[in-house]
Design a protein around this motif. Structure first.
Motif: not given
Ligand code: T5A
Length: 208
Positions: A12-20, A96-98, A101-103, A105-107, A149-151
């Motif tokens: 889900v959003e903010g799970a930390g994929k990009s961070t990890q 990062d997602r494939f 994610a469609t199942y 978010y959209q499903g 918190r990120r923006g």
């Molecule tokens: N989508 C995508 C669909 O609806 N259908 C699909 O088929 C596909 C492929 C993509 C959007 O598109 C949707 C899903 C998404 O809504 P995106 O901008 O690529 O949008 O966003 P996300 O993939 O959701 O990426 P996010 O950045 O929101 O999530 P992350 O990567 O999981 O989170 P991350 O690593 O950026 O961390 C978020 C914040 O939390 C902190 C980080 O420093 C950062 O500030 N953080 C932690 N804080 C405390 N403890 C921890 N363990 C932390 N890990 C990270």
């Protein structure tokens, strides 16, 4: 030499994929494995243009069906232009997602029929799936608080909590139904502990 793997990161959003993601990259680099990093929606020039359409706030947002079709349109181009050429040249692909994610978010989130997604998957990538999917599982309120918190939030991130509860439930169901493909990480821990769990799981899976 191992066959190049297609590795996807989900949650889900903010799970930390990009961070990890660096943990996966550093592990591969330390074993001399070449890789490319990419993302969805996006990952190729045309798919990145579709991403802008999908995520931008808009007075006239796409319908749920249009959103679903755009996800797969972007994916078709991404697979052809980026993913398949990288795998064919011997590189692993970290995405990062494939389609999971469609199942989710959209499903799950949008409650579109699963059969529609299965039909599009069968059209766009009938015999192709991730070798490993890492699910960063975190309670929705924790993930959304981190994302906030990120923006500023994008169009999909602005959905309500119930939407993301359905997304998380869908991911958990998918992981339970394909335990051999999924690596599930407790992403509610602090970032250092998440990194350590992930490194241990992947080392065990790929290199021991
Ligand atoms: N989508 C995508 C669909 O609806 N259908 C699909 O088929 C596909 C492929 C993509 C959007 O598109 C949707 C899903 C998404 O809504 P995106 O901008 O690529 O949008 O966003 P996300 O993939 O959701 O990426 P996010 O950045 O929101 O999530 P992350 O990567 O999981 O989170 P991350 O690593 O950026 O961390 C978020 C914040 O939390 C902190 C980080 O420093 C950062 O500030 N953080 C932690 N804080 C405390 N403890 C921890 N363990 C932390 N890990 C990270």
């Amino acid at each position: 030499m191992q066959k190049p793997q297609f590795v996807t990161l989900e949650g889900v959003e903010g799970a930390g994929k990009s961070t990890q993601k660096h943990v996966v990259c550093e592990l591969l680099a330390s074993h001399g494995i070449p890789f490319v990093e990419t993302r969805e929606p996006g990952g190729s020039p045309n798919a990145e243009r579709i991403r802008e359409l999908l995520l931008a706030e808009s007075q006239t947002p796409p319908s749920d069906l249009c959103e679903l079709l755009l996800m797969f349109a972007a994916r078709a181009d991404h697979i052809e232009q980026t993913i398949q050429p990288a795998l064919a040249s011997g590189q692993w692909v970290i995405c990062d997602r494939f389609t999971d994610a469609t199942y989710a978010y959209q499903g799950g989130g949008r409650a579109l029929p699963k059969a529609w997604i299965e039909t599009l998957q069968a059209l766009v990538h009938p015999a192709f799936a991730p070798d490993t999917t890492i699910l960063f599982d975190v309670p929705v309120e924790v993930g959304l608080a981190r994302a906030a918190r990120r923006g500023a939030l994008d169009r999909i991130e602005s959905e309500d909590r119930a939407f993301f509860e359905r997304v998380r439930a869908s991911y958990q169901e998918q992981a339970a139904s394909e335990p051999m493909r999924y690596v599930v990480v407790d992403a509610s821990q602090d970032a250092g502990d998440v990194s350590q769990s992930l490194r241990d799981s992947l080392t065990h899976r790929w290199f021991l």
